[in-house]
Structure formats: structure tokens, C-alpha cells
Design a protein around this motif. Structure first.
Motif, mmCIF file in Angstrom:
data_model
loop_
_atom_site.group_PDB
_atom_site.id
_atom_site.type_symbol
_atom_site.label_atom_id
_atom_site.label_comp_id
_atom_site.label_asym_id
_atom_site.label_seq_id
_atom_site.Cartn_x
_atom_site.Cartn_y
_atom_site.Cartn_z
ATOM 1 N N GLY C 42 17.442 1.275 -0.703
ATOM 2 C CA GLY C 42 17.376 1.509 0.742
ATOM 3 C C GLY C 42 18.321 2.593 1.223
ATOM 4 N N ILE C 44 19.927 6.112 1.977
ATOM 5 C CA ILE C 44 19.368 7.454 2.160
ATOM 6 C C ILE C 44 20.252 8.458 1.428
ATOM 7 C CG2 ILE C 44 18.756 9.208 3.883
ATOM 8 C CD1 ILE C 44 17.106 6.756 4.296
ATOM 9 N N LYS C 62 15.179 4.999 -8.919
ATOM 10 C CA LYS C 62 14.007 5.683 -8.387
ATOM 11 C C LYS C 62 14.260 6.099 -6.949
ATOM 12 C CE LYS C 62 10.142 3.401 -8.956
ATOM 13 N NZ LYS C 62 9.216 3.564 -10.074
ATOM 14 N N GLU C 66 10.288 11.295 1.293
ATOM 15 C CA GLU C 66 9.468 10.849 2.405
ATOM 16 C C GLU C 66 9.335 11.912 3.483
ATOM 17 O OE1 GLU C 66 11.673 7.496 3.709
ATOM 18 O OE2 GLU C 66 10.741 6.133 2.272
ATOM 19 N N ARG C 74 6.427 6.296 8.156
ATOM 20 C CA ARG C 74 6.918 7.157 7.082
ATOM 21 C C ARG C 74 5.941 7.201 5.941
ATOM 22 N NH1 ARG C 74 12.189 7.891 6.060
ATOM 23 N NH2 ARG C 74 13.524 7.528 7.853
ATOM 24 N N LEU C 75 5.798 8.358 5.352
ATOM 25 C CA LEU C 75 4.908 8.512 4.210
ATOM 26 C C LEU C 75 5.695 8.967 3.000
ATOM 27 C CD1 LEU C 75 1.592 10.428 4.939
ATOM 28 C CD2 LEU C 75 1.882 8.159 3.999
ATOM 29 N N THR C 76 5.604 8.238 1.922
ATOM 30 C CA THR C 76 6.241 8.686 0.688
ATOM 31 C C THR C 76 5.292 9.646 -0.017
ATOM 32 O OG1 THR C 76 7.316 6.538 0.487
ATOM 33 C CG2 THR C 76 7.296 7.947 -1.472
ATOM 34 N N ILE C 77 5.810 10.831 -0.285
ATOM 35 C CA ILE C 77 4.987 11.876 -0.904
ATOM 36 C C ILE C 77 5.068 11.810 -2.425
ATOM 37 C CG2 ILE C 77 4.604 14.363 -0.978
ATOM 38 C CD1 ILE C 77 4.430 13.637 1.766
ATOM 39 N N GLN C 78 6.249 11.452 -2.892
ATOM 40 C CA GLN C 78 6.461 11.438 -4.331
ATOM 41 C C GLN C 78 7.661 10.579 -4.644
ATOM 42 O OE1 GLN C 78 6.970 15.360 -5.995
ATOM 43 N NE2 GLN C 78 7.278 14.577 -8.066
ATOM 44 N N THR C 79 7.671 9.960 -5.819
ATOM 45 C CA THR C 79 8.893 9.298 -6.276
ATOM 46 C C THR C 79 9.428 10.080 -7.459
ATOM 47 O OG1 THR C 79 7.524 7.785 -7.571
ATOM 48 C CG2 THR C 79 8.374 6.960 -5.488
ATOM 49 N N ARG C 102 15.162 8.583 -0.275
ATOM 50 C CA ARG C 102 15.686 7.221 -0.113
ATOM 51 C C ARG C 102 15.590 6.506 -1.448
ATOM 52 N NH1 ARG C 102 12.830 2.587 1.314
ATOM 53 N NH2 ARG C 102 11.009 3.931 1.536
ATOM 54 N N VAL C 104 14.675 3.659 -3.768
ATOM 55 C CA VAL C 104 13.841 2.457 -3.701
ATOM 56 C C VAL C 104 14.243 1.455 -4.774
ATOM 57 C CG1 VAL C 104 11.877 3.507 -2.554
ATOM 58 C CG2 VAL C 104 12.000 3.587 -5.030
ATOM 59 N N GLU C 144 1.687 20.770 -7.848
ATOM 60 C CA GLU C 144 0.448 20.242 -8.409
ATOM 61 C C GLU C 144 0.154 18.858 -7.852
ATOM 62 O OE1 GLU C 144 -1.109 20.841 -12.829
ATOM 63 O OE2 GLU C 144 -0.099 18.908 -12.550
ATOM 64 N N ASN C 145 1.193 18.028 -7.778
ATOM 65 C CA ASN C 145 1.009 16.693 -7.201
ATOM 66 C C ASN C 145 0.422 16.789 -5.813
ATOM 67 O OD1 ASN C 145 2.047 15.462 -9.403
ATOM 68 N ND2 ASN C 145 3.845 14.604 -8.403
ATOM 69 N N GLN C 149 -3.140 15.516 -4.668
ATOM 70 C CA GLN C 149 -3.220 14.463 -3.660
ATOM 71 C C GLN C 149 -4.184 14.870 -2.555
ATOM 72 O OE1 GLN C 149 0.882 13.918 -2.746
ATOM 73 N NE2 GLN C 149 1.238 12.733 -4.609
#
Lengths: 290, 352, 156
Positions: C42, C44, C62, C66, C74-79, C102, C104, C144-145, C149
């Protein structure tokens, strides 16, 4: 009818011994998986056992008066008294199928096509990569791998979907994840705050998967672009193209190789596929509009 | 009996009841995108080549009911269609058409189609050796003619001299022999056979087209991005005439035809074409959206991947696709262009 | 050998996958200034719009990248996981982060002051070139991701 040997010159063996007309099955249950996907459990109308199938094969499901659609079988080989199909509502027929209430009748003919070659995976590591609605056709193979765990090496499963709410078989996935002896990674394209898993392409999960490329068999199922990217990534890592299997999809009407609709290069996807080895089909997978 | 007859400005296949139904004294002149009938100076019954129809429509009807379903409470019962048609005699089958039936036997046999099998079994084939070659014919290139050597029940060669109009008949089967009983025949003299062979040899030497079939499969399968596809696509209307006229094209579709009440439904099969826009529909769009991809699919299949699927070419050199294409696309020309090394064909089309 | 851990059992900077093929002097110099960070789930790591002053390498755990949009969740774009790097906005103007990051999962990372790092890279262009070459695959992967997407590779 279709099982008679054909007598005239040039004839080969008949259709896989299956009826060419739909057989009635009764809907036992309809479970919602996601906003546009349901799982149907079907009982043979005449009672008794359904025909045997191989993981990866499909049936033509029929709605009386509406038409037929090719849907992969996604149930357990060992449950002989029922047929399970996960259907996404995408067109007229799949829409009708996903609204069939318990007690209603769905016509079934099949099974058709080629299945995942589990026999080729014995003694090897198995990598399974599924995208979106690619998991249902792989589920019967996963059940079989788990049931006969000792026959195989490492089992690595990667499943990607658009978002967490597009994941199918969610609670079953938790069961698999909890099993020792196999790894199940999930990833999504985008997620909100409630997702603690991975976000990104299925191929980004491959570095975390442990397998011996020279002694691995891979089964891939999902949108063609996902299978292509994943196959390329596996090949870069050292998995021979002949050990990578993909499940292709094309327009199907007859499912027995006579209507011509499902052709992909020289292959009839309904009869020579839907499961193909990557080295058999890779040259056509990179040509546009084949 | 079905055979050639003049109708709507063409020689088509239809029911033959008497001699006068046959196209005596008619011939056809065929070129790319052109077909017309002309009067002959003699009364030959088979003095033409091939019309728009093949025998395909009798063995594999353009519309066919497969089964009828009725509701029974919450379930349904299905009654498959049984073929109860009478035996049919095909009069005037050309070598290329015999070859086309060999191809269809393989295609429908591999799929185990019971309707085709039954109709084929009931067909008596009276072949006719070609007395002339058409402007778009190339059976010699494809090894499918002009002589019928096997598979016939009877084979006729029409011989016209200033004094005689007669037929040399070759018997190919017991059924054929049975048909001849009651027909006034006399044993053929060596000169009759020689005349017949000479006619066929002359036909073979006057083909309107040629196409080298060697290496065609690899040529087409290995060249999906050849610039020629773009060129032919600009002319092709995707009208499906070629697939309708082609005696080996087999693509079809199934249709659900319900009654208004919803209590009864029929499943029909009808001819389809890979040139139709919905043919390759998948997830709401077409895999083959462009005319270029469809033409490429048709030709690559016909001359190329047909070998992978059925162990033979799909083309018998009958020339119908050339004649009946409204813009006169000629596959022998397209193939020749694809055989040409890309550099030279590219400079030819650079500013096209 | 450069040590930049505080207690035995803590990660060695020189062991991080990102630096494996960088020139040894550069790695040593980076290692001297690398600082260990620990984040709880959690936490940041960095926020969009803030000055980008550090190069972060993930050791374990990880991190979610976002996008924050007004009136939208909020949208997570990539981890991003072990062995990977969090971002490169410190390298290019305007030197501000473009996404939130952030943790996780409980996460350990190395942080290197970007002013010092940029100086190191400017001083020896050969080092600079090698560093960028190593960063490129991460940038390409992110691109590329995002492309795929957009193409809905996991959908239909």
C-alpha cells in the motif's frame, strides 16, 4: 449413416463416427461466469453417458430454430454423465445459448477436431498459457494434468484477461493456485485498487515460470495475437516450435471439413485442428488475412 | 437423362427427352469474359465445349434439405433427409468433367458426405470425346483431357464425314454395356478407331490456353505477398461467378429455415463462395476482408493447398472461370505473372 | 567488492539483474550511492507529477504503476517485479513522474540519486551508452505492453 464406409474411388474413412444431426441434451444448470459469459451443464436427453471426447475438442451446439455454434468442451473427462460448455455471448446463437434456462433443450453434435496432445507431455514440463476465453478449452487438460500429476514434470499455468472481472472459473483458480506442485499465475490488462496480482501481458509472466525449455510441452489458447506473441517468447527461450501447441478458431458451419469455411491455409480448422503444433501453422499465422 | 441443350443463349445441362433437345449444329466461342453460340456448318450434336454448368448441380445440388426438425414438448426430434431420386444418365460428359468428378469424389468422400455418395452411385456417365478445343480450354496442361480413358460407362466419339455421321462407342462398364443392348451397333473397324484418335489428337493440339502445373503448389503457398495479388484484386469484383461455374468448387453453407409457428424447422445446405464477404466472418469482422485476400485464397486453394488437402490439383483446365469472369480474369495469366521473378514484375507495376 | 547492505542477508547491489552486464566501475560507483528502501503493502513509492529524482530498482515484491484520472477509479497499467526497474522519467525532461507507483506486496528496492547517476553517465559516454542500452528493453517492454493492451490481446 455417417459411419458407413464410402465405396467409391478416392473415398477416405467417414466422419469421426459421430452423428451429423444434433442430439437433444437438457440444460441442467446455467452459471454466470462474467458479465458476458456463462457455463452450461448439459445432460443427455436419453439418459446415460455422453460421447467420449479429448480435451481441446469442440461440439456444435444447436438452438432449435436459431442455428449452431462451435463451442469447446470444457468439462472433466471423468464426469461421463454430463457435458460442460462455457459460452460467451458474441453473436445471435451464442446469445441464445447463454439464455437457455435449466430444463430447456440444446442440440449437440460432435465431438469434433483434434485435442491437446497430453501423451506428448508425459515426463516433461508443461506450460499452459491462456488468454481471455482461451481458458475453457484448456480446462479439461488441466483437470487431467492435475489428476495424473505424477506423470509430468513442472506444471506452469499463466492466465491473462482484460480485467479482474473478466477472469472465468475464479474460485476454481484459487483451488488450483493452492495446490502444491503447480503454479498458476494470473495477470490482467488493467485493474483497480482491489487487485493485488500482476498487471501486464501473459508473456511478462513467463520469466517467472520455471521449466526446462528443451524438455517442455506448451499449450496456448486465446486470441491469435496472444498465441503468436507467447509462442515467439517461448521459442526465444528455447522451446522447439514442434513442442508448442495452439488452438485456432475460424468460422464454422459443418464442422466436418466439407463446407470450406474454416480453412486456414491448407488446414481445415474443424478437422485438422483446432489444436495444431506451432511449427505446422506458424508460417500462416504471420500472413495477414489468411 | 440430363445432357446439353440450348437455352438462354448458352449450352446448358437439362433434361433430355428426345434428339431435338440436343444442340445439333451449335458450337460455342469462348474467350476471357466472353461466351457466345454460333452455328456450325454441320449438324454435330456435341460440336461445342463446355457451358456454364457442370455436372456439379446434379451431384451436389445448389440447394439441398439436410433434415427436418419438429418440437416435441421441450425437446425436438430430427428426421434426416433420404435421397429418393431416380438413377440419372449424364449424356455428354467431357474429359475435364470426368476429371472434375474424380476431384469431387475425393473431396466429398473424405468428408463422408452421404448425399453425394448416393447421387454419384446412381449416375450413369456417357462421356463424349472432345472434337474441338475451346478458347479457354487447357485440359492438356492439367493432364485431364481431352480424351476420356477411364471411369466412363460409355464414351462416344462423334465422327462426321461428307457421307456419314456416326459415333464410335467405347464401353467402360457393365452398366454401359447393358445400355447398348437394343441400340443398333456394329463392331468398330480399325479405321474408325484411327479417325477417333485423330480427332482427339487434333483437339489436344489446339488448346486455347496453357498453364504449367509443375511446382504450382509451392509457388502459390510461398508467395502470399506477391505484388500480383494487388494487381488482380483491382479488377476482381468478388462476384463469385468463377466459384459458381467451377466444377470442383464445393464451398457451401447451412441455413436454419424455421416455420413461423416455431414448431418445425428445416436445415438446408446451399452453395457458398469464398468470395462472399461473410464467408470468413469471425467475432464480428471478416478474416478476409479485402478482395485481394479472397482472390488469393481462391487461387492458392484451387491450385495449391488443394494438393495438401486432397493429393491432387483442384483445377481440371475447363476454362469456365476464365470465360465467365465478367472482367475476364484469366488464372493462367495470373499464374504466369506470379512465376515471373518479382523484380521484373515490380518494375512493370511500379506506377500502375 | 562494494557492499551496500546494512546487515548480513540483505541484498547486494551488484547482484541486481539490471546491473549484471554494466561496466564494473559504473556498478561500483552506483553501488556506493545506492540506498535500500523497504515498502509495506500500500505504500506509495512515487507520485505522478512529482519531481523524478531517483532511479529505482526492484529487488523483491511487486509494484503497481497506476494512472490517476479525475472522477475515475485508479487504473493499474502494469506491475513491476524483482529484477525490473520502476521508471526513467528522471532521465528525460521535464524530470517528473508520469504515473503513480504503489507497492502491492511488501517490496524492497534500491534507490539511486538521479543527479549523481546522470553525472556518472555524462562523465563517461561509454558508460552512458551501456546504461541506456540496458534500459532500452524495459522501455520497449512497457511500450509493447501498452500497444498490445490497446489491441486487447487477452480479449477477443
Amino acid at each position: 449413416m455417417a459411419t458407413d464406409a464410402v465405396a467409391f474411388a478416392g473415398a477416405d474413412a467417414s466422419v469421426q463416427g459421430q452423428s451429423l444431426v444434433p442430439v437433444p441434451y437438457v440444460v441442467r444448470s446455467l452459471t454466470r461466469e462474467t458479465a458476458d459469459t456463462v457455463t452450461l451443464v448439459l445432460d443427455p436427453d436419453h439418459g446415460g453417458e455422453r460421447p467420449r471426447f479429448q480435451p481441446g475438442q469442440f461440439n456444435m451446439l444447436y438452438v432449435f430454430g436459431v442455428g449452431e455454434a462451435a463451442i469447446s468442451i470444457c468439462g472433466d473427462l471423468e464426469q461421463r454423465d454430463r457435458l460442460v460448455h462455457t459460452v460467451r455471448s458474441a453473436g445471435k446463437i451464442s446469445q441464445a445459448l447463454s439464455e437457455m434456462p435449466p430444463g430447456s433443450t440444446v442440440g449437440v453434435r460432435g465431438p469434433y477436431g483434434t485435442g491437446w496432445p497430453l501423451d506428448k507431455a508425459v515426463g516433461k514440463d508443461v506450460v499452459i498459457v491462456a488468454g481471455g476465453l482461451g481458458l475453457p478449452p484448456l480446462r479439461p487438460a488441466i483437470y487431467d494434468l492435475v489428476r495424473h500429476r505424477d506423470r509430468y514434470g513442472r506444471i506452469e499455468i499463466i492466465y491473462g484477461a482484460r480485467s479482474p472481472k473478466d477472469l472465468v472459473y475464479y474460485s476454481e483458480i484459487q483451488t488450483w493456485r493452492a495446490r502444491p506442485g503447480l503454479r498458476f499465475q494470473t495477470t490482467v490488462d488493467t485493474a483497480g485498487r482491489d487487485w493485488y496480482g500482476d498487471v501486464g501481458l501473459v508473456t511478462a509472466r513467463l520469466p517467472d515460470a520455471r521449466f526446462d525449455p528443451a524438455n517442455t510441452v506448451a499449450f496456448l489458447c486465446g486470441p491469435e495475437i496472444m498465441m503468436r506473441l507467447t509462442a515467439q517468447a517461448l521459442e526465444t527461450r528455447g522451446v522447439p516450435p514442434a513442442a508448442i501447441y495452439v488452438s485456432l478458431e475460424r468460422n464454422m458451419k459443418c464442422a466436418v471439413g466439407i463446407c470450406g469455411h474454416c480453412q486456414f491455409g491448407p488446414e481445415f480448422v474443424c478437422r485438422d485442428g483446432p489444436v495444431f503444433s506451432y511449427d505446422e501453422v506458424r508460417r500462416f499465422m504471420t500472413v495477414r488475412e489468411v | 437423362m440430363v445432357g446439353p441443350t440450348v437455352r438462354d443463349g448458352a449450352i446448358v445441362y437439362g433434361e433430355i427427352r428426345e434428339d431435338s433437345d440436343l444442340p445439333a449444329g451449335w458450337t460455342d466461342k469462348q474467350e476471357a469474359g466472353k461466351y457466345r453460340l454460333e452455328r456450325r456448318t454441320d449438324k454435330a450434336l456435341f460440336g461445342y465445349n463446355v457451358g456454364p454448368h457442370g455436372w456439379k448441380k446434379y451431384l451436389f445440388p445448389s440447394r439441398e434439405r439436410l433434415w427436418t426438425g419438429v418440437r416435441t414438448g421441450t425437446s425436438f426430434a430430427i428426421e434426416p433427409e433420404k435421397d429418393e431420386g431416380p438413377p440419372v444418365a449424364f449424356l455428354g460428359v467431357r474429359a475435364c468433367e470426368m476429371a472434375a468428378m474424380d476431384v469431387s469424389d475425393k473431396v466429398f468422400g473424405k468428408a463422408g458426405d452421404p448425399g453425394y455418395r448416393e447421387r454419384r452411385r446412381k449416375a450413369l456417365r456417357i462421356a463424349v470425346q472432345c472434337g474441338q478445343a475451346g478458347g479457354t480450354c487447357f485440359c492438356v496442361s492439367m493432364g485431364s483431357g481431352p480424351a476420356v480413358r477411364a471411369g466412363h460407362d460409355l464414351a462416344l466419339t462423334e465422327i462426321l464425314t461428307p457421307h456419314r455421321h456416326y459415333f464410335l462407342v467405347e464401353v467402360g462398364s457393365a452398366e454401359g454395356a447393358a445400355v447398348l443392348e437394343g441400340v443398333p451397333v456394329s463392331p468398330a473397324a480399325p479405321s474408325d478407331s484411327a479417325s477417333a484418335e485423330a480427332i482427339v489428337a487434333k483437339t489436344a493440339a489446339s488448346m486455347g490456353r496453357a498453364m504449367d502445373p509443375v511446382g504450382l503448389r509451392d509457388l502459390l503457398v510461398n508467395n502470399p505477398e506477391h505484388p500480383r495479388w494487388e494487381i488482380v484484386a483491382r479488377r476482381c469484383l468478388s462476384c463469385t461467378n468463377c466459384t459458381m461455374a467451377c466444377p470442383t468448387c464445393f464451398c457451401n453453407t447451412t441455413e436454419e429455415v424455421p416455420e413461423l409457428s416455431g414448431e418445425k424447422v428445416e436445415r438446408w445446405r446451399r452453395w457458398d463462395s469464398c468470395f462472399n464477404s461473410g464467408f470468413s466472418a469471425l467475432h464480428g469482422t471478416s478474416v478476409r476482408a479485402s478482395t485481394k485476400s479472397r482472390y488469393r485464397q481462391w487461387l492458392t486453394h484451387k491450385l495449391g493447398t488443394w494438393h495438401d488437402q486432397f493429393g491432387m490439383s483442384g483445377c481440371v483446365g475447363c476454362g469456365r472461370c476464365i470465360t465467365w469472369c465478367p472482367v475476364g480474369i484469366d488464372l493462367t495469366e495470373e499464374v504466369a505473372a506470379i512465376r515471373t521473378p518479382v523484380a521484373s514484375s515490380q518494375s512493370a507495376q511500379a506506377k500502375a | 567488492m562494494t557492499k551496500s547492505h546494512t546487515t548480513t542477508g540483505a541484498p547486494l547491489f551488484a547482484d541486481h539483474p539490471f546491473v549484471q552486464e554494466l561496466p564494473a566501475p559504473l556498478v561500483a560507483a552506483m553501488g556506493r550511492v545506492a540506498v535500500e528502501r523497504t515498502y509495506a503493502t500500500g505504500d506509495i513509492l512515487l507520485r505522478e507529477g512529482e519531481p523524478a529524482r531517483e532511479f529505482l530498482l526492484v529487488v523483491s515484491g511487486k509494484v503497481a504503476l497506476e494512472a490517476v484520472m479525475p472522477a475515475r477509479p485508479r487504473l493499474t497499467i502494469q506491475t513491476v517485479g524483482p529484477g525490473e526497474v520502476v521508471g526513467w522519467s528522471w532521465l528525460t525532461p521535464p524530470h517528473r513522474w508520469r504515473l503513480d507507483a504503489r507497492a502491492v506486496k511488501p517490496t524492497q528496492a534500491f534507490a539511486i540519486d538521479s543527479d549523481i547517476l546522470r553525472t556518472l553517465l555524462d562523465e563517461d559516454p561509454a558508460n552512458g551508452y551501456k546504461f541506456l542500452l540496458h534500459l532500452l528493453p524495459f522501455i520497449a517492454q512497457r511500450l509493447e505492453n501498452t500497444q498490445f493492451q490497446l489491441l486487447d490481446v487477452h480479449g477477443d
